[in-house]
Design a protein around this motif. Structure first.
Motif, PDB file in Angstrom:
ATOM      1  N   ASN A  79       6.696  -8.202  -1.867  1.00 15.28           N
ATOM      2  CA  ASN A  79       7.223  -6.861  -1.582  1.00 15.28           C
ATOM      3  C   ASN A  79       8.659  -6.716  -2.080  1.00 15.28           C
ATOM      4  O   ASN A  79       9.028  -5.674  -2.628  1.00 15.28           O
ATOM      5  CB  ASN A  79       7.181  -6.565  -0.083  1.00 15.28           C
ATOM      6  CG  ASN A  79       5.778  -6.322   0.426  1.00 15.28           C
ATOM      7  OD1 ASN A  79       4.853  -6.178  -0.349  1.00 15.28           O
ATOM      8  ND2 ASN A  79       5.636  -6.287   1.733  1.00 15.28           N
ATOM      9  N   ALA A  80       9.479  -7.738  -1.889  1.00 16.65           N
ATOM     10  CA  ALA A  80      10.866  -7.694  -2.372  1.00 16.65           C
ATOM     11  C   ALA A  80      10.888  -7.544  -3.894  1.00 16.65           C
ATOM     12  O   ALA A  80      11.679  -6.782  -4.444  1.00 16.65           O
ATOM     13  CB  ALA A  80      11.614  -8.961  -1.949  1.00 16.65           C
ATOM     14  N   GLY A  81      10.007  -8.262  -4.573  1.00 17.11           N
ATOM     15  CA  GLY A  81       9.948  -8.175  -6.036  1.00 17.11           C
ATOM     16  C   GLY A  81       9.510  -6.811  -6.523  1.00 17.11           C
ATOM     17  O   GLY A  81      10.102  -6.254  -7.457  1.00 17.11           O
ATOM     18  N   TYR A  82       8.496  -6.248  -5.897  1.00 15.98           N
ATOM     19  CA  TYR A  82       8.039  -4.923  -6.317  1.00 15.98           C
ATOM     20  C   TYR A  82       9.044  -3.832  -5.931  1.00 15.98           C
ATOM     21  O   TYR A  82       9.188  -2.840  -6.644  1.00 15.98           O
ATOM     22  CB  TYR A  82       6.651  -4.620  -5.773  1.00 15.98           C
ATOM     23  CG  TYR A  82       5.573  -5.361  -6.533  1.00 15.98           C
ATOM     24  CD1 TYR A  82       5.511  -5.311  -7.924  1.00 15.98           C
ATOM     25  CD2 TYR A  82       4.625  -6.122  -5.862  1.00 15.98           C
ATOM     26  CE1 TYR A  82       4.536  -5.999  -8.630  1.00 15.98           C
ATOM     27  CE2 TYR A  82       3.641  -6.808  -6.567  1.00 15.98           C
ATOM     28  CZ  TYR A  82       3.611  -6.747  -7.948  1.00 15.98           C
ATOM     29  OH  TYR A  82       2.645  -7.427  -8.638  1.00 15.98           O
ATOM     30  N   ALA A  83       9.742  -4.021  -4.816  1.00 12.61           N
ATOM     31  CA  ALA A  83      10.806  -3.071  -4.455  1.00 12.61           C
ATOM     32  C   ALA A  83      11.917  -3.121  -5.500  1.00 12.61           C
ATOM     33  O   ALA A  83      12.435  -2.072  -5.924  1.00 12.61           O
ATOM     34  CB  ALA A  83      11.354  -3.395  -3.069  1.00 12.61           C
ATOM     35  N   ALA A  84      12.276  -4.324  -5.946  1.00  8.57           N
ATOM     36  CA  ALA A  84      13.301  -4.460  -6.983  1.00  8.57           C
ATOM     37  C   ALA A  84      12.831  -3.844  -8.297  1.00  8.57           C
ATOM     38  O   ALA A  84      13.614  -3.210  -9.014  1.00  8.57           O
ATOM     39  CB  ALA A  84      13.660  -5.933  -7.176  1.00  8.57           C
ATOM     40  N   ASP A  85      11.566  -3.987  -8.610  1.00 10.25           N
ATOM     41  CA  ASP A  85      10.980  -3.383  -9.814  1.00 10.25           C
ATOM     42  C   ASP A  85      11.142  -1.863  -9.765  1.00 10.25           C
ATOM     43  O   ASP A  85      11.661  -1.245 -10.693  1.00 10.25           O
ATOM     44  CB  ASP A  85       9.506  -3.781  -9.900  1.00 10.25           C
ATOM     45  CG  ASP A  85       8.747  -3.129 -11.042  1.00 10.25           C
ATOM     46  OD1 ASP A  85       8.641  -1.873 -11.084  1.00 10.25           O
ATOM     47  OD2 ASP A  85       8.222  -3.864 -11.888  1.00 10.25           O
TER      48      ASP A  85
END
Length: 175
Positions: A79-85
């Motif tokens: 989730n953190a990675g997709y939020a950063a994306d």
């Protein structure tokens, strides 16, 4: 500017293989965490997506202390990675911070997606204490082998640059 003595060592990719010293201001020693916090602000990062873990808490302390950075806690690393994306798509640049191995391997798919879209996402992954590196000890969050570089090798095909430092791994987008 003086050299603080804190060093980061690049990997074997064509764009690295160098050791970089961090400058100091007014003779004060600069830590890696302080340098990362300042550089994130300088490049325009205002929000950092995080999943706290035992190998990134020191860095998170520096990010919390930086008045111009807001930490956004996420339920898990993917989730953190997709939020950063998504944030990079809207704001131009983003950053995320997760813990060693379990966090880095969990965020890998989101970082690979950001890489394929050429998004400016900086992923910072905590690492074991430098005293543990090369000790041949198996530590918490390891995959059962005393090699702490396996995670870095997983990121190499889906990032433009990886840096293994004394306390964290940074993975910026390809430029």
């Amino acid at each position: 500017m003086e050299d603080s003595g804190k060093m980061i060592k690049g990997n074997n990719s064509p764009c690295s293989n160098k050791v970089v010293g961090f400058p100091t201001e007014g003779g004060n020693k600069s830590t890696i965490g302080h340098h990362i916090a300042r550089r994130l602000v300088e490049i325009g990062v205002k929000d950092v997506f995080t999943v706290p873990g035992d190998f990134n808490l020191g860095l998170l302390d520096y990010l919390v202390a930086e008045a111009d950075i807001n930490l956004i806690g996420c339920c898990n690393e993917l989730n953190a990675g997709y939020a950063a994306d998504g944030y990079a798509r809207c704001k131009g640049v983003s950053a995320c911070v997760v813990t060693f191995n379990v966090g880095g391997l969990s965020i890998l798919n989101a970082i690979a997606g950001a890489y394929s879209e050429d998004l400016p996402v900086i992923c910072i992954v905590g690492a074991p204490n430098s005293n543990d590196n090369g000790s041949q000890r198996i530590i918490h969050h390891s995959i059962g082998i005393p090699d702490f570089s396996q995670e870095l090798r997983c990121f190499q095909p889906v990032t433009c640059h990886q840096v293994y430092s004394l306390s964290c791994v940074m993975i910026p987008r390809r430029w």
